[in-house]
Design an enzyme around this catalytic site. Structure first.
Site, PDB file in Angstrom:
ATOM      1  N   ARG A  16       0.836  -1.200   0.000  1.00  0.00           N
ATOM      2  CA  ARG A  16       0.000   0.000   0.000  1.00  0.00           C
ATOM      3  C   ARG A  16       0.873   1.254   0.000  1.00  0.00           C
ATOM      4  NH1 ARG A  16      -2.566  -0.616   6.122  1.00  0.00           N
ATOM      5  NH2 ARG A  16      -0.613  -0.451   7.289  1.00  0.00           N
ATOM      6  N   GLY A  17       0.219   2.413  -0.039  1.00  0.00           N
ATOM      7  CA  GLY A  17       0.928   3.684   0.065  1.00  0.00           C
ATOM      8  C   GLY A  17       1.870   3.974  -1.094  1.00  0.00           C
ATOM      9  N   ILE A  18       2.978   4.609  -0.779  1.00  0.00           N
ATOM     10  CA  ILE A  18       3.951   4.990  -1.803  1.00  0.00           C
ATOM     11  C   ILE A  18       4.495   3.766  -2.512  1.00  0.00           C
ATOM     12  CG2 ILE A  18       6.212   6.052  -2.177  1.00  0.00           C
ATOM     13  CD1 ILE A  18       5.584   7.932   0.172  1.00  0.00           C
ATOM     14  N   ASP A  54      10.766 -10.819   5.819  1.00  0.00           N
ATOM     15  CA  ASP A  54      10.849  -9.944   6.985  1.00  0.00           C
ATOM     16  C   ASP A  54      12.173  -9.207   6.886  1.00  0.00           C
ATOM     17  OD1 ASP A  54      11.104  -8.671   9.409  1.00  0.00           O
ATOM     18  OD2 ASP A  54      10.791 -10.461  10.634  1.00  0.00           O
ATOM     19  N   GLY A  83       8.392   1.281   6.035  1.00  0.00           N
ATOM     20  CA  GLY A  83       8.594   2.151   7.186  1.00  0.00           C
ATOM     21  C   GLY A  83       7.503   1.983   8.218  1.00  0.00           C
ATOM     22  N   TYR A 146      10.484   8.140  15.742  1.00  0.00           N
ATOM     23  CA  TYR A 146      10.391   8.248  14.283  1.00  0.00           C
ATOM     24  C   TYR A 146      11.430   9.228  13.735  1.00  0.00           C
ATOM     25  CZ  TYR A 146       8.238   8.483   9.672  1.00  0.00           C
ATOM     26  OH  TYR A 146       8.017   8.411   8.313  1.00  0.00           O
ATOM     27  N   LYS A 150      14.508   8.236  11.105  1.00  0.00           N
ATOM     28  CA  LYS A 150      14.556   8.807   9.762  1.00  0.00           C
ATOM     29  C   LYS A 150      15.801   9.681   9.553  1.00  0.00           C
ATOM     30  CE  LYS A 150      11.008   6.985   7.745  1.00  0.00           C
ATOM     31  NZ  LYS A 150      11.182   6.116   6.559  1.00  0.00           N
TER      32      LYS A 150
END
Length: 231
Positions: A16-18, A54, A83, A146, A150
């Protein structure tokens, strides 16, 4: 997209997502797309080659890499996209959640890059893209886990750039602002809205970064909503 057609792209976190938007657009561009992750995607009509992996487990990553090489595929491009984010006041931050964030966002990217870079070194070509975040440039309250992970991901990409450039391997760090994805599902008080970045547009930008001649590198790119607040 003359530098993309026929090439192989590996993306972590493709369900999903980006990651999903990027995989779909890469397939449309004529690329072979390999997805690594825990959740199998529900799209692609069989064109997407998904491997359960994983990325925080070295044995799982090594096994997936060996299976991929045995199939005759060696990725030309790697996008470290998987992420995990969670926000909490420092005094309430659970240690296992903090650790898990670092395992996925930093250690996972390290393991996957380590497993695939040898093939790029043998070809003296390749491109590694790390999907960091604006949170990898600017700190925020409740973001100790987070933000720190990052920032570390950006630092890893900076080091890899200097290490690999003379071997013909590109490294790009991407710093998207708030993007309308499932990332916000587990963040109290935050829901995706129309003023966030569209993941499909973020994906198009990443493909543009990849679609460049061997001696042309977009070293890093930052994307933000022009108007970040919901109407």
């Amino acid at each position: 997209m003359s530098y993309l057609q026929g090439k192989t792209l590996l993306i972590t976190g493709v369900s999903r997502g980006i990651g999903r938007a990027l995989a779909e657009q890469a397939l449309e561009a004529g690329m072979t797309v390999v997805g690594w992750g825990k959740t199998a995607p529900d799209y692609g009509d069989g064109k997407l080659r998904f491997q359960s992996c994983d990325i925080t487990d070295s044995e799982s990553v090594s096994r997936a890499a060996a299976e991929l090489e045995a199939s005759g595929l060696r990725p030309d491009f790697l996008v470290n996209n998987a992420g995990f984010g969670f926000f909490s006041p420092i005094q309430d931050f659970e240690e296992d959640v903090f650790r898990r964030m670092w395992e996925v966002n930093v250690f996972g990217a390290f393991l996957v890059t380590k497993a695939l870079v040898k093939g790029m070194q043998e070809k003296q070509s390749g491109h590694i893209v790390n999907i960091s975040s604006i949170a990898g440039r600017v700190g925020a309250p409740w973001g100790t886990g987070y933000n720190s992970s990052k920032f570390a991901m950006g630092g890893m990409g900076e080091s890899l750039f200097h290490e690999l450039r003379k071997q013909g391997i590109k490294v790009t760090n991407v710093y998207p602002g708030s993007t309308a994805t499932h990332f916000f599902d587990e963040i109290p008080g935050m829901t995706p809205h129309a003023n966030m970045l569209d993941p499909r547009e973020v994906a198009r930008t990443i493909l543009h970064v990849l679609d460049t001649s061997p001696n042309f590198l977009i070293r890093e790119i930052e994307m933000r909503p022009l108007k970040s607040k919901p109407k």
